[in-house]
Design a protein around this motif. Sequence first.
Motif, PDB file in Angstrom:
ATOM      1  N   SER A  92       4.723   3.284  35.806  1.00 36.19           N
ATOM      2  CA  SER A  92       3.642   3.868  36.957  1.00 36.19           C
ATOM      3  C   SER A  92       3.931   2.547  38.320  1.00 36.19           C
ATOM      4  O   SER A  92       4.019   2.873  39.341  1.00 36.19           O
ATOM      5  CB  SER A  92       2.687   4.629  36.762  1.00 36.19           C
ATOM      6  N   PHE A  93       3.411   1.412  38.083  1.00 36.74           N
ATOM      7  CA  PHE A  93       3.870   0.454  38.934  1.00 36.74           C
ATOM      8  C   PHE A  93       4.218   0.113  39.713  1.00 36.74           C
ATOM      9  O   PHE A  93       5.098   0.165  40.741  1.00 36.74           O
ATOM     10  CB  PHE A  93       2.648  -0.559  37.735  1.00 36.74           C
ATOM     11  N   ALA A  94       6.052   0.102  38.123  1.00 31.32           N
ATOM     12  CA  ALA A  94       6.904   0.023  38.998  1.00 31.32           C
ATOM     13  C   ALA A  94       7.686   1.171  39.792  1.00 31.32           C
ATOM     14  O   ALA A  94       8.518   0.488  40.814  1.00 31.32           O
ATOM     15  CB  ALA A  94       8.307   0.030  38.079  1.00 31.32           C
ATOM     16  N   THR A  95       7.201   2.553  40.127  1.00 31.81           N
ATOM     17  CA  THR A  95       7.156   3.724  41.391  1.00 31.81           C
ATOM     18  C   THR A  95       7.108   3.503  41.599  1.00 31.81           C
ATOM     19  O   THR A  95       7.543   3.704  43.345  1.00 31.81           O
ATOM     20  CB  THR A  95       6.966   4.867  40.101  1.00 31.81           C
ATOM     21  N   HIS A  96       5.792   3.152  42.010  1.00 28.45           N
ATOM     22  CA  HIS A  96       4.655   2.248  43.682  1.00 28.45           C
ATOM     23  C   HIS A  96       4.917   1.418  44.036  1.00 28.45           C
ATOM     24  O   HIS A  96       5.297   1.675  45.258  1.00 28.45           O
ATOM     25  CB  HIS A  96       3.449   2.998  42.723  1.00 28.45           C
ATOM     26  N   LEU A  97       5.942   0.428  43.657  1.00 27.94           N
ATOM     27  CA  LEU A  97       6.429  -0.575  44.382  1.00 27.94           C
ATOM     28  C   LEU A  97       7.812  -0.145  45.029  1.00 27.94           C
ATOM     29  O   LEU A  97       8.046  -0.671  45.745  1.00 27.94           O
ATOM     30  CB  LEU A  97       6.590  -1.906  43.590  1.00 27.94           C
ATOM     31  N   LEU A  98       8.452   0.629  44.810  1.00 27.07           N
ATOM     32  CA  LEU A  98       9.407   1.228  44.851  1.00 27.07           C
ATOM     33  C   LEU A  98       9.112   2.185  46.539  1.00 27.07           C
ATOM     34  O   LEU A  98       9.784   2.316  47.118  1.00 27.07           O
ATOM     35  CB  LEU A  98      10.773   2.117  43.819  1.00 27.07           C
ATOM     36  N   GLN A  99       8.309   2.374  46.421  1.00 28.62           N
ATOM     37  CA  GLN A  99       7.445   3.592  46.854  1.00 28.62           C
ATOM     38  C   GLN A  99       7.172   2.589  47.819  1.00 28.62           C
ATOM     39  O   GLN A  99       7.659   3.566  49.055  1.00 28.62           O
ATOM     40  CB  GLN A  99       6.395   4.836  46.619  1.00 28.62           C
ATOM     41  N   THR A 106      12.392  -8.037  43.702  1.00 34.01           N
ATOM     42  CA  THR A 106      11.375  -8.566  43.255  1.00 34.01           C
ATOM     43  C   THR A 106      10.866  -7.517  42.395  1.00 34.01           C
ATOM     44  O   THR A 106       9.598  -8.052  41.601  1.00 34.01           O
ATOM     45  CB  THR A 106      11.007  -8.231  45.107  1.00 34.01           C
ATOM     46  N   ILE A 107      10.703  -6.163  41.969  1.00 30.62           N
ATOM     47  CA  ILE A 107      10.227  -4.693  41.052  1.00 30.62           C
ATOM     48  C   ILE A 107      10.714  -6.295  39.981  1.00 30.62           C
ATOM     49  O   ILE A 107       9.826  -5.692  38.765  1.00 30.62           O
ATOM     50  CB  ILE A 107      10.015  -3.421  41.286  1.00 30.62           C
ATOM     51  N   GLN A 108      12.126  -5.920  39.540  1.00 30.18           N
ATOM     52  CA  GLN A 108      12.201  -6.671  38.654  1.00 30.18           C
ATOM     53  C   GLN A 108      11.605  -8.153  37.757  1.00 30.18           C
ATOM     54  O   GLN A 108      11.592  -7.678  36.663  1.00 30.18           O
ATOM     55  CB  GLN A 108      14.271  -6.648  38.251  1.00 30.18           C
ATOM     56  N   THR A 109      11.305  -8.645  39.130  1.00 26.60           N
ATOM     57  CA  THR A 109      11.114  -9.973  38.041  1.00 26.60           C
ATOM     58  C   THR A 109       9.544  -9.759  38.206  1.00 26.60           C
ATOM     59  O   THR A 109       8.539 -10.610  36.644  1.00 26.60           O
ATOM     60  CB  THR A 109      11.182 -10.975  38.726  1.00 26.60           C
ATOM     61  N   MET A 110       8.136  -9.019  38.271  1.00 27.80           N
ATOM     62  CA  MET A 110       7.227  -8.376  38.230  1.00 27.80           C
ATOM     63  C   MET A 110       7.289  -7.518  36.545  1.00 27.80           C
ATOM     64  O   MET A 110       6.265  -7.846  35.675  1.00 27.80           O
ATOM     65  CB  MET A 110       6.709  -7.231  39.627  1.00 27.80           C
TER      66      MET A 110
END
Length: 140
Positions: A92-99, A106-110
Amino acid sequence: MPCFCPSRPWESWATGYAGVFLVGSLEKKYPAAVKYFIRQWLLPQKELTPIPGTKEWRRYHLHESHVQGALKRAVWMAKLVNCVKSHTFRHSFATHLLQADYDIRTIQTMPAHTDVRTTMMYTHCIPGKTAKEAKSPLDF
């Protein structure tokens, strides 16, 4: 054993609370670190554990089975039909960052994905957006 409130650790210092148990040999290397505020657990266990040979009490972190049980009860009480695990929050965290239009690198590193293809799995949840439509030179 006296009652200790994990949400207010500052009240426990005066009653014999000697800090937390540290991982591995970290306690031998930094003996005072058991009482550092930064070392206190985010999710502390309710009960204190006595240290053998002393009159001190310390606290362990909350075991992952307690967190999983609380999540299971919350899912049941919310009457959700989807399978929800604690790992779901990571997705969910990764999806919200993409949204929110964050860069996929950047999302890959988090979430600590080693391969960008793992992170790209989340792109199927986001509708395709283009910042600027391409126009033909003849349209001007």
